[in-house]
Write an enzyme that holds these catalytic residues in place. Structure first.
Site, PDB file in Angstrom:
ATOM      1  N   ARG A 445      15.319   2.820  -2.069  1.00  0.00           N
ATOM      2  CA  ARG A 445      14.367   2.521  -0.864  1.00  0.00           C
ATOM      3  C   ARG A 445      14.329   1.135  -0.832  1.00  0.00           C
ATOM      4  O   ARG A 445      14.185   0.427   0.377  1.00  0.00           O
ATOM      5  CB  ARG A 445      13.153   2.998  -1.421  1.00  0.00           C
ATOM      6  CG  ARG A 445      11.968   3.080  -0.697  1.00  0.00           C
ATOM      7  CD  ARG A 445      11.179   1.840  -0.433  1.00  0.00           C
ATOM      8  NE  ARG A 445      10.677   1.148  -1.563  1.00  0.00           N
ATOM      9  CZ  ARG A 445       9.407   1.466  -2.001  1.00  0.00           C
ATOM     10  NH1 ARG A 445       8.710   2.374  -1.353  1.00  0.00           N
ATOM     11  NH2 ARG A 445       8.866   0.824  -2.942  1.00  0.00           N
ATOM     12  N   HIS A 450      15.833  -2.985   4.108  1.00  0.00           N
ATOM     13  CA  HIS A 450      16.115  -4.492   4.540  1.00  0.00           C
ATOM     14  C   HIS A 450      16.762  -4.171   6.098  1.00  0.00           C
ATOM     15  O   HIS A 450      16.747  -5.049   6.670  1.00  0.00           O
ATOM     16  CB  HIS A 450      17.262  -5.066   3.690  1.00  0.00           C
ATOM     17  CG  HIS A 450      16.763  -5.433   2.366  1.00  0.00           C
ATOM     18  ND1 HIS A 450      17.375  -6.320   1.571  1.00  0.00           N
ATOM     19  CD2 HIS A 450      15.461  -5.271   1.764  1.00  0.00           C
ATOM     20  CE1 HIS A 450      16.761  -6.459   0.551  1.00  0.00           C
ATOM     21  NE2 HIS A 450      15.582  -6.061   0.496  1.00  0.00           N
ATOM     22  N   ARG A1016      -0.743   2.772   7.894  1.00  0.00           N
ATOM     23  CA  ARG A1016       0.736   3.039   7.449  1.00  0.00           C
ATOM     24  C   ARG A1016       1.139   3.325   6.200  1.00  0.00           C
ATOM     25  O   ARG A1016       1.789   4.408   5.919  1.00  0.00           O
ATOM     26  CB  ARG A1016       1.646   1.697   7.984  1.00  0.00           C
ATOM     27  CG  ARG A1016       3.014   1.506   7.329  1.00  0.00           C
ATOM     28  CD  ARG A1016       3.332   0.996   5.923  1.00  0.00           C
ATOM     29  NE  ARG A1016       4.440   1.297   5.599  1.00  0.00           N
ATOM     30  CZ  ARG A1016       5.030   1.042   4.164  1.00  0.00           C
ATOM     31  NH1 ARG A1016       3.875   1.158   3.286  1.00  0.00           N
ATOM     32  NH2 ARG A1016       6.216   1.158   4.058  1.00  0.00           N
ATOM     33  N   HIS A1021       3.007   7.261   2.127  1.00  0.00           N
ATOM     34  CA  HIS A1021       2.939   7.602   0.678  1.00  0.00           C
ATOM     35  C   HIS A1021       2.397   9.347   0.653  1.00  0.00           C
ATOM     36  O   HIS A1021       2.164   9.533  -0.236  1.00  0.00           O
ATOM     37  CB  HIS A1021       1.884   6.668  -0.058  1.00  0.00           C
ATOM     38  CG  HIS A1021       2.330   5.318  -0.064  1.00  0.00           C
ATOM     39  ND1 HIS A1021       1.424   4.244  -0.187  1.00  0.00           N
ATOM     40  CD2 HIS A1021       3.447   4.623   0.074  1.00  0.00           C
ATOM     41  CE1 HIS A1021       1.935   3.138  -0.129  1.00  0.00           C
ATOM     42  NE2 HIS A1021       3.367   3.257   0.018  1.00  0.00           N
TER      43      HIS A1021
END
Length: 1120
Positions: A445, A450, A1016, A1021
């Site tokens: 993750r 990136h 977000r 999550h």
């Protein structure tokens, strides 16, 4: 009357030249002709448009040479068709079209009777511009003075030329000579339009800071960084004389008649008149020119001329204040999009070499990366459910994960573990196992977010994981981080234990599907001794290969088609039965399915000769069929050295070209039909060649045979794959399949042998996880502490009085039966939400009334009755117009549907459907948040670069005015000069300044504020699943739209995706107009999708789901 509009569009990577016409009589616009310029084949080579910052060009696939001139010459015949459509206003008049086409192209000159044309009222078939005299200036005219102007009266010219025809049929030589005036006009028109398109192609460049627009956006960006307003909308409006324009537009609007469908043309004409008056200012002033472009877009949006069945716009959208507000927003959004584009190019380090190929490669990489991120989010949610289900923060953060052990419940962890892993775990191993699972997800993750070139070897071959514990050192409590090798922990035994069990897992699958009850050991060993056979976990290396279900059912239809109405005689023998209610057939079907995926696909999609022979057979057969030979005429043969994957990519690209075009839907079916037939025939030939046709004749064994079955299996997987295997074990079958499919697509572009090998092994790991991933619990005690706990749980879904009988307990009325749906919702964490849903109304529970519905009639008789009626309709299609007969058909399918819905409810299958719907919705939302994370990186890093900062972000970080974070994780922010140092704004005043400037810039652009970061996080999550969020799913979609408000297309895509997901689950949703709901999503209607029987136009239909299920889903979407 017809009005013609020409436009060149570049849509979804395809270049089109479009002819739109507006019919005043019928008051509608039609797209008369769309000429595709790219992604077609010329000289058997695919044409693409290649763009860079200097301009565009037409090239052949895998070539970079500019072939614009050559390709445009080859496309000249398409221009002739365009001219025909421009001349003839009624496409259905074939004789007139043939006549005009013959004038333009000698090879299109057909035998036409003069009387067939002269009997027509020619003027009625001509486009409006040819109903009267047409004037034009030849391209070589020195100027546009009267002496060079040429006049054509086509109606009169045609009548005079036809009168001169003496014979029965058109004499093309004399007729062409008499019609020379029109032919010259057509050639002149084609020449000018060709030049126009070439110019459009040349100008189709990737936007850059060197372009006029790019320089303006660059200036705006400098102003923003210098804390100046980039543009003054009021000042620009005055220079543009916007007040004068809006007055003229409103006057035009008011003068128009009520429901005047030409009003939008008139408004556009008014704008064009205004543009002509200020043309010099527009040429000299870039800002004014950009303002004008946005005004055009405003009219195109609210008063479109190309949209079919459009409505007359609202005059309020012509008010100066409204236009200023929208244009101001558009300009600000344009700055944002430029920042994102430049940030993307900088991130991928291709600013100087950007072209359409590099952008396409980025698109493929990002699609794969985003799918991988989504898989990581799903896996981390399942890890959270095991360790600390109510955690609201990022469970993968090392500090958060360490703290979660304060709340861990060992018994619950072991129960959750057993649902994902076959290997047992002890309490002593829980902490190490938890850290090992985190170590399998977090590095992937943290690396993949990136969004740049990744080390795929690092992704899939992670050898170590970290464990952080508090220890007392010299009397003080300190956090100590240790590193472990996966191959030196219990995970190695777990991994190889699962690898060793692969043959046994295959045998277990055969046993559960009754294969061992109907086939002997010798017969099964014959399957496993096929030449070059070795059990493969890779399945197909070709994307878009049809599923076995499609292959078998379509194959059955072809093999057993009615001889009176033959479709294709594919010479099939193995698709002999379709009796899914028969245990023997299910065994046959399951064995064929195993052979298809484990044996056939790996060989068929890599063996050029095997695949090519099937392709050649289908294409040859198609050519031999009289009257049907055009079905596959657009499909080329497979080249001698062409790989199956390459040929399938060609077929798929051809299919995708047509799927957006309504008039070419038939061609979509041809391409899909071709793919199906290749695999149907290929599988049939494979079975016959390897003498496996005995599978078609299952025979009941007196005793099930599972001894002496030898399944050859070999793999190159090793210690380096342990971590990725652990992550895959935390994914469900759908996530694994989607990840594998994206991996197959992405790996097609790999060149390095090492990378190909890495991806191959990774796909094997996914295959291993899939093989044993959806195992269910065998004993109810694995899920519940005692019968009371089982009863309490089940009573949420089933009325208590029914719990002591089948199908909820065994025949003794005491022993609970494990329901797969209940197992599933506990495993993946949707239990809390679904319990809340079913607790909201007793009507949702299974009742005695539902059980009774299963015994009202014999459903097998109803199914047989429907099949009989359907066969009658095939033989006599006219029955669909017989009201008595259709009523009988409708009643039968209603009975079948009611039975199926009752069965789905009684067996709790709808619980599983609701679980999957919930996961699909939350996963799609998480995917959108991954896009927001990506865009935060692109925009922030571009701004930091413009500030000459030496820092870059790698995830969405908090930027607060009052409280700056002192330290950042290495996956959040890093130093360009030294990526290994810990970044701290406390120790680096310049970083503090840079982050403040970044915050102020993002605030001005209304991007990524901290309020949105919280939204977000809640979505990414999966916090909705713990039942403590306080938001409904519908409100989460609102939040996602809020987060993505910087990009109108993305924002709109959120609500569209909700519709798409519900549609895939058999429902149609319509939302209330946003202006009525303060721009929040509110459901107006949620209803079942229709399945049309007896053809699309028939009134006989059934619902895909029940109305009761729709109500359940509506409650789920709105429940907090």
């Amino acid at each position: 009357m017809w009005i013609s509009i020409k436009t060149l569009i570049h849509h979804l990577g395809v270049l089109f030249f479009c002819d739109y016409m507006y019919n005043r009589r019928e008051k509608k616009i039609i797209e008369v002709k769309t000429m595709r310029i790219t992604k077609v084949e010329v000289d058997r080579k695919k044409v693409l448009i290649s763009r860079d910052k200097n301009g565009g060009k037409l090239v052949y696939e895998n070539e970079m040479q500019d072939n614009t001139e050559q390709i445009m010459h080859h496309k000249k015949s398409s221009f002739y068709k365009s001219v025909v459509n421009k001349t003839i206003c009624r496409p259905e008049q074939k004789q007139m079209k043939k006549l005009v086409h013959g004038l333009l192209q000698e090879n299109s000159q057909e035998k036409i009777k003069v009387s067939d044309v002269t009997k027509l009222n020619i003027s009625n078939f001509l486009n409006h511009r040819f109903k009267k005299s047409l004037y034009y200036f030849p391209e070589n005219s020195p100027d546009k003075s009267e002496e060079y102007r040429i006049e054509i009266n086509l109606s009169q010219l045609l009548e005079d030329s036809l009168k001169k025809q003496q014979g029965t049929f058109i004499c093309w030589e004399s007729f062409s000579k008499d019609m020379e005036l029109y032919i010259n006009w057509a050639e002149n028109y084609i020449s000018s339009k060709t030049k126009l398109i070439k110019k459009s192609i040349r100008n189709n460049r990737i936007q850059s800071t060197e372009s006029r627009s790019g320089q303006l956006m660059d200036r705006y960006m400098k102003d923003i960084l210098n804390k100046n307003k980039p543009f003054d909308i009021q000042s620009v409006s005055e220079k543009y004389q916007l007040e004068k324009l809006t007055s003229a537009l409103k006057a035009t609007f008011k003068e128009a008649k009520k429901n005047d469908k030409e009003i939008n043309y008139k408004l556009k004409s008014t704008l064009q008149n205004h543009e002509r008056q200020i043309i010099e200012e527009l040429k000299e002033n870039s800002e004014l020119n950009q303002f004008n472009i946005e005004i055009r877009k405003h009219l195109e949006t609210y008063f479109p001329i190309k949209k079919t069945n459009r409505k007359v716009g609202d005059i309020r959208n012509l008010e100066i204040g409204e236009i200023q507000k929208i244009v101001n927003h558009r300009l600000k959004n344009k700055i944002v999009q430029r920042i994102l584009q430049e940030g993307k190019l900088a991130s991928y380090e291709i600013e100087s070499t950007v072209n359409s190929n590099s952008l396409q490669k980025i698109k493929i990489e990002e699609a794969f990366a985003l799918k991988f991120i989504n898989a990581c989010l799903f896996a981390s949610n399942n890890l959270r459910n095991m360790v600390y289900p109510v955690c609201k923060k990022d469970i993968l953060m090392i500090g958060e994960f360490k703290n979660s052990f304060k709340e861990i419940k060992h018994k619950k962890f072991i129960r959750q573990w057993s649902q994902f892993f076959s290997q047992e775990i002890t309490v002593d191993d829980i902490e190490l196992a938890s850290w090992g699972l985190r170590g399998a997800i977090a590095p992937i993750r943290n690396e993949i977010i990136h969004l740049k070139k990744h080390s795929w070897k690092k992704f899939f071959n992670n050898p170590t994981f970290k464990v952080k514990k508090s220890k007392i050192i010299n009397g003080k409590t300190k956090d100590v981080t240790s590193e472990f090798l996966y191959k030196e922990t219990l995970f190695k035994d777990y991994f190889y234990s699962e690898l060793d069990s692969v043959p046994e897992l295959i045998i277990n699958k055969m046993e559960s599907s009754k294969i061992l009850d109907y086939y002997s050991s010798d017969q099964l060993n014959q399957v496993f001794t096929i030449p070059n056979f070795e059990l493969s976990l890779l399945t197909s290396a070709v994307p878009f290969a049809p599923s076995f279900k499609r292959v078998y059912l379509k194959g059955f239809d072809y093999q057993n088609q009615d001889e009176a109405q033959p479709d294709y005689n594919l010479k099939l023998n193995i698709y002999n039965e379709k009796a899914f209610n028969s245990e023997a057939f299910q065994a046959q079907y399951s064995l064929f399915k195993m052979v298809y995926y484990q044996v056939f696909l790996p060989q068929f999609t890599t063996n050029n000769d095997l695949f090519k022979s099937s392709v050649d057979f289908i294409l040859t057969l198609n050519k031999e069929r009289k009257g049907y030979a055009k079905a596959f005429q657009d499909i080329r043969k497979m080249n001698k050295d062409e790989k199956p994957s390459e040929y399938m990519s060609y077929i798929q690209s051809q299919l995708m070209l047509y799927q957006k075009k309504q008039e070419e839907k038939e061609k979509i079916n041809h391409f899909e039909k071709f793919i199906n037939q290749v695999f149907i025939k290929g599988f049939n030939s494979f079975i016959e060649k390897n003498r496996l046709t005995y599978i078609c004749h299952p025979t009941k064994n007196t005793v099930p045979e599972n001894d002496n079955i030898e399944i050859p299996f070999h793999t190159d997987m090793d210690d380096s794959n342990i971590a990725f295997w652990l992550m895959c074990k935390l994914l469900d079958a759908k996530q694994l399949s989607e990840l594998r499919n994206e991996m197959i697509k992405f790996s097609c572009s790999l060149q390095s042998t090492e990378e190909i090998s890495t991806f191959t092994k990774a796909r094997e790991v996914i295959g291993l996880a899939l093989l044993n991933g959806e195992k269910g619990c065998n004993d109810w005690k694995e899920l519940f502490d005692d019968k009371e706990a089982w009863k309490k749980n089940m009573s949420l879904y089933v009325s208590e009085e029914l719990l002591q009988s089948l199908p909820y307990t065994q025949e003794d009325g005491q022993t609970p039966v494990i329901n797969r749906s209940i197992d599933l919702v506990k495993k993946y964490g949707t239990e809390t939400i679904l319990e809340k849903l079913f607790s909201s109304s007793d009507d949702y529970k299974v009742s005695a009334k539902d059980i009774a519905k299963l015994h009202e009639y014999d459903v097998t008789e109803k199914i047989a009755q429907q099949e009989s009626l359907h066969k009658q309709w095939i033989e006599k299609p006219g029955l669909a117009r017989d009201s008595a007969w259709t009523k009988k058909y409708q009643n039968v399918i209603n009975d079948i549907s009611n039975y199926q819905w009752a069965k789905t409810k009684v067996e709790l299958t709808q619980v599983r459907h609701l679980h999957q719907l919930t996961i699909d919705l939350l996963s799609r939302l998480a995917g959108y948040m991954s896009i927001a994370d990506r865009d935060f990186q692109f925009s922030s890093n571009y701004i930091l670069e413009r500030e000459n900062s030496e820092y870059r972000v790698t995830s969405w970080i908090l930027l607060s005015e009052n409280k700056n974070k002192n330290k950042y994780n290495d996956y959040e922010l890093y130093n360009l000069k030294n990526a290994s140092i810990k970044v701290s704004s406390k120790n680096d005043p310049q970083l503090k300044v840079d982050l403040k400037q970044l915050r102020l810039t993002l605030e001005y652009l209304e991007l990524f504020d901290n309020r949105l970061k919280e939204k977000r996080n809640n979505i990414s999550h999966f916090n909705y699943l713990n039942g403590q969020l306080g938001n409904s799913i519908l409100e989460l979609f609102d939040d996602a739209r809020d987060v993505l408000s910087y990009d109108r297309k993305l924002k709109n895509a959120v609500s569209k995706s909700l519709k798409e997901i519900l549609s895939s689950h058999g429902m149609e949703v319509t939302f209330k107009p946003l202006y009525q709901t303060n721009h929040h999503l509110k459901i107006d209607k949620l209803q079942p999708k229709k399945i049309h029987h007896l053809g699309e136009k028939s009134t006989v239909s059934s619902n895909q789901v029940s109305n009761e299920y729709c109500q359940l889903v509506r409650t789920l979407l709105t429940m907090k």
